[in-house]
Motif scaffolding. Sequence first.
Motif, PDB file in Angstrom:
ATOM      1  N   TYR A 148       0.830  -1.204   0.000  1.00 56.45           N
ATOM      2  CA  TYR A 148       0.000   0.000   0.000  1.00 56.45           C
ATOM      3  C   TYR A 148       0.865   1.256   0.000  1.00 56.45           C
ATOM      4  N   ILE A 149       1.877   1.263   0.857  1.00 57.05           N
ATOM      5  CA  ILE A 149       2.771   2.425   0.952  1.00 57.05           C
ATOM      6  C   ILE A 149       3.613   2.551  -0.310  1.00 57.05           C
ATOM      7  N   ALA A 150       4.084   1.402  -0.845  1.00 55.97           N
ATOM      8  CA  ALA A 150       4.878   1.438  -2.074  1.00 55.97           C
ATOM      9  C   ALA A 150       4.060   2.005  -3.228  1.00 55.97           C
ATOM     10  N   ALA A 151       2.805   1.558  -3.357  1.00 54.93           N
ATOM     11  CA  ALA A 151       1.937   2.066  -4.422  1.00 54.93           C
ATOM     12  C   ALA A 151       1.679   3.558  -4.246  1.00 54.93           C
ATOM     13  N   GLY A 152       1.450   3.979  -3.008  1.00 54.58           N
ATOM     14  CA  GLY A 152       1.234   5.405  -2.749  1.00 54.58           C
ATOM     15  C   GLY A 152       2.445   6.237  -3.110  1.00 54.58           C
TER      16      GLY A 152
ATOM     17  N   ILE B 165      12.225  15.121  -8.229  1.00 52.64           N
ATOM     18  CA  ILE B 165      11.628  13.905  -8.768  1.00 52.64           C
ATOM     19  C   ILE B 165      12.709  12.874  -9.090  1.00 52.64           C
ATOM     20  N   PHE B 166      13.793  13.330  -9.751  1.00 50.61           N
ATOM     21  CA  PHE B 166      14.876  12.408 -10.083  1.00 50.61           C
ATOM     22  C   PHE B 166      15.536  11.850  -8.813  1.00 50.61           C
ATOM     23  N   PHE B 167      15.672  12.706  -7.798  1.00 49.07           N
ATOM     24  CA  PHE B 167      16.270  12.250  -6.535  1.00 49.07           C
ATOM     25  C   PHE B 167      15.397  11.173  -5.895  1.00 49.07           C
ATOM     26  N   ALA B 168      14.077  11.382  -5.901  1.00 51.21           N
ATOM     27  CA  ALA B 168      13.161  10.415  -5.307  1.00 51.21           C
ATOM     28  C   ALA B 168      13.249   9.070  -6.024  1.00 51.21           C
TER      29      ALA B 168
ATOM     30  N   VAL C 297      15.595   3.465  -6.007  1.00 51.61           N
ATOM     31  CA  VAL C 297      16.349   2.423  -6.707  1.00 51.61           C
ATOM     32  C   VAL C 297      17.494   1.914  -5.834  1.00 51.61           C
ATOM     33  N   VAL C 298      18.141   2.843  -5.122  1.00 49.95           N
ATOM     34  CA  VAL C 298      19.324   2.490  -4.329  1.00 49.95           C
ATOM     35  C   VAL C 298      18.949   1.935  -2.962  1.00 49.95           C
ATOM     36  N   PHE C 299      17.960   2.548  -2.302  1.00 47.34           N
ATOM     37  CA  PHE C 299      17.612   2.173  -0.929  1.00 47.34           C
ATOM     38  C   PHE C 299      16.222   1.531  -0.885  1.00 47.34           C
ATOM     39  N   PRO C 300      15.948   0.741   0.175  1.00 47.73           N
ATOM     40  CA  PRO C 300      14.621   0.114   0.299  1.00 47.73           C
ATOM     41  C   PRO C 300      13.539   1.152   0.546  1.00 47.73           C
ATOM     42  N   GLY C 301      12.461   1.042  -0.167  1.00 42.06           N
ATOM     43  CA  GLY C 301      11.358   1.976   0.002  1.00 42.06           C
ATOM     44  C   GLY C 301      10.127   1.543  -0.769  1.00 42.06           C
ATOM     45  N   LEU C 302      10.287   0.439  -1.526  1.00 42.23           N
ATOM     46  CA  LEU C 302       9.186  -0.070  -2.339  1.00 42.23           C
ATOM     47  C   LEU C 302       8.874  -1.506  -1.937  1.00 42.23           C
ATOM     48  N   GLY C 303       8.102  -1.643  -0.879  1.00 47.77           N
ATOM     49  CA  GLY C 303       7.712  -2.974  -0.446  1.00 47.77           C
ATOM     50  C   GLY C 303       8.899  -3.823  -0.036  1.00 47.77           C
TER      51      GLY C 303
ATOM     52  N   GLY D 163      16.599  -2.651  -2.576  1.00 41.93           N
ATOM     53  CA  GLY D 163      17.438  -1.593  -3.121  1.00 41.93           C
ATOM     54  C   GLY D 163      18.776  -2.126  -3.599  1.00 41.93           C
ATOM     55  N   GLN D 164      19.375  -1.399  -4.546  1.00 39.14           N
ATOM     56  CA  GLN D 164      20.639  -1.840  -5.122  1.00 39.14           C
ATOM     57  C   GLN D 164      21.768  -1.839  -4.099  1.00 39.14           C
ATOM     58  N   ALA D 165      21.699  -0.958  -3.101  1.00 37.95           N
ATOM     59  CA  ALA D 165      22.752  -0.891  -2.083  1.00 37.95           C
ATOM     60  C   ALA D 165      22.594  -1.972  -1.032  1.00 37.95           C
ATOM     61  N   ASN D 166      21.443  -2.651  -1.041  1.00 40.95           N
ATOM     62  CA  ASN D 166      21.162  -3.720  -0.068  1.00 40.95           C
ATOM     63  C   ASN D 166      21.359  -3.233   1.369  1.00 40.95           C
ATOM     64  N   TRP D 167      20.945  -2.014   1.640  1.00 37.58           N
ATOM     65  CA  TRP D 167      21.098  -1.415   2.971  1.00 37.58           C
ATOM     66  C   TRP D 167      19.821  -1.644   3.781  1.00 37.58           C
ATOM     67  N   SER D 168      19.983  -1.805   5.096  1.00 39.90           N
ATOM     68  CA  SER D 168      18.837  -1.903   5.991  1.00 39.90           C
ATOM     69  C   SER D 168      19.252  -1.420   7.370  1.00 39.90           C
ATOM     70  N   THR D 169      18.291  -0.993   8.138  1.00 39.51           N
ATOM     71  CA  THR D 169      18.594  -0.562   9.499  1.00 39.51           C
ATOM     72  C   THR D 169      19.129  -1.723  10.323  1.00 39.51           C
ATOM     73  N   ARG D 170      18.630  -2.944  10.053  1.00 40.83           N
ATOM     74  CA  ARG D 170      19.117  -4.117  10.789  1.00 40.83           C
ATOM     75  C   ARG D 170      20.600  -4.356  10.512  1.00 40.83           C
ATOM     76  N   SER D 171      20.987  -4.307   9.228  1.00 41.31           N
ATOM     77  CA  SER D 171      22.393  -4.545   8.896  1.00 41.31           C
ATOM     78  C   SER D 171      23.290  -3.468   9.485  1.00 41.31           C
TER      79      SER D 171
END
Length: 303
Positions: free
Chosen positions: A12-16, A71-74, A79-85, A89-97
């Motif tokens: 839902y958040i990813a679609a929004g 828009i380009f930054f968003a 693409v780089v960081f998690p934010g779509l479900g 992300g390409q950087a494979n970053w997470s708060t857990r890691s």
Amino acid sequence: MSDFVNNFWSNYIAAGTVLSILGCMLLLWLTARKRVPSDADNTTGHVWDEDLREANNPLPMWWIGLFVLTIFFAVGYLVVFPGLGSFSGQANWSTRSEYEEDVAKATKALAPVYASYASMPMEDIAREPKAMAIGERLFMNNCSQCHGSDARGSKGFPNLTDKDWLHGGAPEKIVETITKGRVGVMPPMAVAVGSQDDVKNLANYVLSLSGAPHDSVRAGLGKSKFTVCAACHGIGGVGNQAVGAPNLSDKIWLHGYGEAAIMQMVNAGKHNEMPAQEGRLTEAQIKLLASYVWGFSNPATGP
């Protein structure tokens, strides 16, 4: 609770998010295409307060540029960081890691400090002020939420400053408890005891074991019913540390005192759990923490 264990809200958040970015792009495109007819004096014809006129000037290019860059930054960020479900992300970053990396760095930095206590008996560690300062911080961060900052516990949470231990108060037993956690289960025993009048008699007999105020007549009637309890609590209700059965002959009541509280325990049973700290704390941290806790009930050598 099912909403929090499936992908609905994540999707839902990813679609929004995606729709919001597309909406911004559409708004920018429509604004650029629209041409508002103007009068000869380059105004739109709208007048406020008799003499304020709206000029028909285009948006500044720097503003449009910033809008486009946003828009380009968003898009780049998503693409780089998690934010779509579930997309990581390409950087494979997470708060857990990042958290695990910080913990690993801290563990490595503190390893020499803990190493100095590795070969020391826990009773000796409890005499070391620096070790106990570390133990206090570990206790405040991991144990005080349940046992209290003074370690005296509360209803349902054991007091660690006395010598009443469900599973034993030796340093090694405390290490075992912290490492593996504990699960305490008393099944409902009312059916085995008999009627509610029998349960009440039993409750009075249990009170009599510690010399607490009770009905002596009912206690006498309830003595024979205690046989269903003795399997865990022992003859005379002295408890059994091998199974974590509490001593009923002292004046320490973990889950409440009095006839009503005991009847509730017999009728409904109880399930208590202390979570295992293995995996959250290192072996060296557990040793110092256990030494600190052991010191509460051994104040001559403790903190």
